[in-house]
Scaffold this active site. Structure first.
Site, mmCIF file in Angstrom:
data_model
loop_
_atom_site.group_PDB
_atom_site.id
_atom_site.type_symbol
_atom_site.label_atom_id
_atom_site.label_comp_id
_atom_site.label_asym_id
_atom_site.label_seq_id
_atom_site.Cartn_x
_atom_site.Cartn_y
_atom_site.Cartn_z
ATOM 1 N N GLY A 80 15.928 -8.007 -17.326
ATOM 2 C CA GLY A 80 16.358 -7.127 -18.865
ATOM 3 C C GLY A 80 14.935 -7.676 -19.138
ATOM 4 O O GLY A 80 14.604 -8.799 -18.499
ATOM 5 N N GLU A 122 16.969 -17.114 -8.882
ATOM 6 C CA GLU A 122 15.586 -16.940 -9.553
ATOM 7 C C GLU A 122 14.115 -16.931 -9.665
ATOM 8 O O GLU A 122 13.750 -17.725 -10.504
ATOM 9 C CB GLU A 122 16.370 -15.601 -10.949
ATOM 10 C CG GLU A 122 15.540 -14.237 -11.134
ATOM 11 C CD GLU A 122 16.011 -13.684 -12.179
ATOM 12 O OE1 GLU A 122 17.134 -13.875 -12.356
ATOM 13 O OE2 GLU A 122 15.352 -12.635 -12.911
ATOM 14 N N LYS A 125 13.911 -3.964 -12.366
ATOM 15 C CA LYS A 125 13.585 -4.368 -13.744
ATOM 16 C C LYS A 125 12.884 -2.504 -13.747
ATOM 17 O O LYS A 125 12.176 -2.872 -13.020
ATOM 18 C CB LYS A 125 12.734 -5.298 -14.123
ATOM 19 C CG LYS A 125 13.700 -6.125 -14.724
ATOM 20 C CD LYS A 125 12.558 -7.603 -15.180
ATOM 21 C CE LYS A 125 13.521 -8.415 -15.125
ATOM 22 N NZ LYS A 125 13.057 -9.774 -16.320
ATOM 23 N N ASP A 127 17.197 -19.204 -13.329
ATOM 24 C CA ASP A 127 15.858 -18.221 -13.418
ATOM 25 C C ASP A 127 15.029 -19.498 -13.888
ATOM 26 O O ASP A 127 14.651 -19.266 -15.248
ATOM 27 C CB ASP A 127 16.179 -16.949 -14.441
ATOM 28 C CG ASP A 127 15.143 -15.988 -14.015
ATOM 29 O OD1 ASP A 127 13.765 -16.490 -13.496
ATOM 30 O OD2 ASP A 127 15.248 -14.749 -15.014
ATOM 31 N N SER A 180 21.246 -13.634 -20.083
ATOM 32 C CA SER A 180 20.916 -15.126 -20.137
ATOM 33 C C SER A 180 20.854 -15.447 -20.893
ATOM 34 O O SER A 180 20.101 -14.825 -21.881
ATOM 35 C CB SER A 180 19.512 -14.247 -19.646
ATOM 36 O OG SER A 180 18.396 -14.195 -19.170
ATOM 37 N N ASP A 229 12.581 -11.710 -8.475
ATOM 38 C CA ASP A 229 12.103 -10.522 -10.244
ATOM 39 C C ASP A 229 10.901 -10.265 -10.037
ATOM 40 O O ASP A 229 10.472 -9.223 -9.212
ATOM 41 C CB ASP A 229 12.657 -11.598 -11.274
ATOM 42 C CG ASP A 229 12.663 -11.081 -12.759
ATOM 43 O OD1 ASP A 229 12.005 -9.893 -12.355
ATOM 44 O OD2 ASP A 229 12.362 -11.409 -13.393
ATOM 45 N N LYS A 261 23.838 -16.791 -16.651
ATOM 46 C CA LYS A 261 22.178 -17.066 -16.626
ATOM 47 C C LYS A 261 21.783 -18.174 -17.164
ATOM 48 O O LYS A 261 21.683 -17.870 -18.348
ATOM 49 C CB LYS A 261 21.811 -15.521 -15.836
ATOM 50 C CG LYS A 261 19.898 -16.508 -15.514
ATOM 51 C CD LYS A 261 19.109 -14.893 -15.012
ATOM 52 C CE LYS A 261 17.701 -14.324 -15.663
ATOM 53 N NZ LYS A 261 17.371 -13.047 -15.714
ATOM 54 N N LYS A 263 17.880 -20.623 -17.750
ATOM 55 C CA LYS A 263 16.402 -20.649 -17.818
ATOM 56 C C LYS A 263 16.176 -21.718 -17.497
ATOM 57 O O LYS A 263 17.083 -22.323 -18.669
ATOM 58 C CB LYS A 263 16.081 -19.744 -19.023
ATOM 59 C CG LYS A 263 16.015 -18.225 -19.817
ATOM 60 C CD LYS A 263 15.211 -17.261 -18.359
ATOM 61 C CE LYS A 263 14.588 -15.990 -18.442
ATOM 62 N NZ LYS A 263 14.154 -15.461 -17.486
#
Ligand code: OSB
Ligand code: MG
Length: 378
Positions: free
Chosen positions: A290, A213, A262, A188, A135, A238, A161, A163
């Site tokens: 995570g 996400e 998670k 995400d 990520s 998520d 991934k 952000k």
């Protein structure tokens, strides 16, 4: 397992570099660790709450309050046949999943150690290696992001991934996709968009993302169902999913096609295990997310990722991506193929470096079976 003592402590660990998401930037982690002593064995867990309530409602300090005033006194001196009995014990405490998870996972580690089994085995894991993605936090500009992606791909990571947040999204993803046309790529948003942004989010269809996400509100499954009907990118939830019932609702409403599990967000290994099974039997892929964990939380994520429902590369990556020096020995390492070898030693399978944990501790509190009351240890 007779619960002889519970020790809750806060350690402070500085990230190698700041991690930026749509809800803020973190550099200094304040992490709660839980040690449970049961039948002479020590089990360790980590509370994955953030320093601020920007991801979900919990924080390091709310978790401390819940552990100190409710869970610690409740658990000390109790006898549990299995770690999986813990959720029933704390069922009357609403929410607080991350606080609960820190304790439950410590119980799982202790139970596995007492049984002489790896945590993965005890949980019903079926893999010797897990597949890893990374990520990547929000960067200054697309060029810096492309360079970071190249670095992580060279290390072997199987999925990238990114952000994103409004204003730092389309151009950034386009730059990465242009440079790497074939990689598994996802984004995400951590709840940064609104239903009015549907047209904008639809533009990401051209990037053939593995998933998008949590684009919308942290607590709104229905809004994601409406969005999923209008975009091609598979939505992965998520923040919205705190338990198996939420996952079943999301699946029934077609609010997502993938779920990020998670362990902390869903309250611990028992619920995470149920959730992955519910998704597996319904053909919904899951992966392990995570929360910038220290080695203890990371080790729990490795074990959970070995369950059969976890069919996509997760966000569980090497200790060295986040820490100059982790608190476990050996550290979590990733192979050139982008995999982590699942430890076979009993419990979490990594040694907790007690001296280092002690040195990093800024406060701690112990609850013991004898006194049934809390003992201030620092
Ligand atoms: O949404 O997955 C998330 C980190 C902090 C809070 C939320 C998230 C993340 C990450 C980092 O994406 C995952 C990791 O620990 O590597
Ligand atoms: Mg996320």
């Amino acid at each position: 397992m007779k619960i002889e003592a519970i020790v809750v402590r806060e350690i402070q660990l500085r990230l190698k570099s700041p991690f930026e998401t749509s809800f803020g930037t973190v550099e200094n982690r304040r992490i709660l660790l839980v040690e449970v002593v049961a039948d002479g064995a020590s089990g360790w867990g980590e509370v994955t709450a953030g320093e601020a309530p920007g991801y979900n409602a919990e924080t390091t300090d709310t978790a401390w309050h819940i552990l100190r005033d409710f869970i610690g006194p409740l658990l000390a001196g109790k006898n549990l046949a299995h770690a999986s009995d813990f959720p029933g014990l704390v069922a009357d405490i609403r929410g607080q999943e991350m606080a609960k998870s820190g304790v439950e996972n410590a119980l799982w580690d202790a139970e596995a150690k007492l049984a002489g089994l790896s945590l993965s085995r005890l949980l019903g894991g079926v893999k010797q290696h897990i597949d890893c993605g990374v990520s990547l936090g929000i960067r200054e500009n697309p060029e810096a992001l492309v360079a970071k992606v190249a670095e992580e791909l060279a290390r072997g990571y199987q999925r990238i991934k990114l952000k994103i947040k409004p204003g730092k999204d389309y151009e950034f993803v386009r730059a990465v996709r242009n440079e790497f046309p074939r990689i598994l790529l996802s984004v995400d948003a951590n709840s940064a968009y609104r239903p009015d942004d549907t047209g904008h989010l639809r533009r990401f269809d051209e990037f053939h993302l593995l998933m998008m996400e949590q684009p919308l509100y942290w607590d709104d499954i229905c809004a994601h169902a409406k969005l999923q009907a209008q975009i091609k990118s598979p939505i992965c939830l998520d923040e919205c999913i705190h338990n198996t019932r939420h996952a079943l609702a999301a699946i029934e409403l077609n609010a997502c096609r993938i779920i990020n599990i998670k362990v902390g967000r869903v309250g611990g290994h028992s619920e995470a295990r149920l959730l992955q099974e519910a998704c597996r039997t319904r053909g919904v892929p899951v992966w392990c997310g995570g929360m910038l964990e220290s080695g203890i939380g990371r080790a729990h994520n490795v074990a959970m990722s070995t369950l059969p429902g976890f069919s996509l590369p997760g966000d569980v990556s090497a200790s060295s991506r986040y820490w100059d020096e982790d608190i476990i020995d050996p550290e979590v390492e990733v192979s050139a193929k982008g995999t982590i070898e699942v430890p076979t030693a009993s419990g979490i399978g990594y040694q907790v470096r007690r001296d280092r944990v002690e040195a990093l501790t800024v406060r701690s509190q112990a609850f013991s079976a004898k006194s049934q009351a809390s003992l201030l240890t620092r």
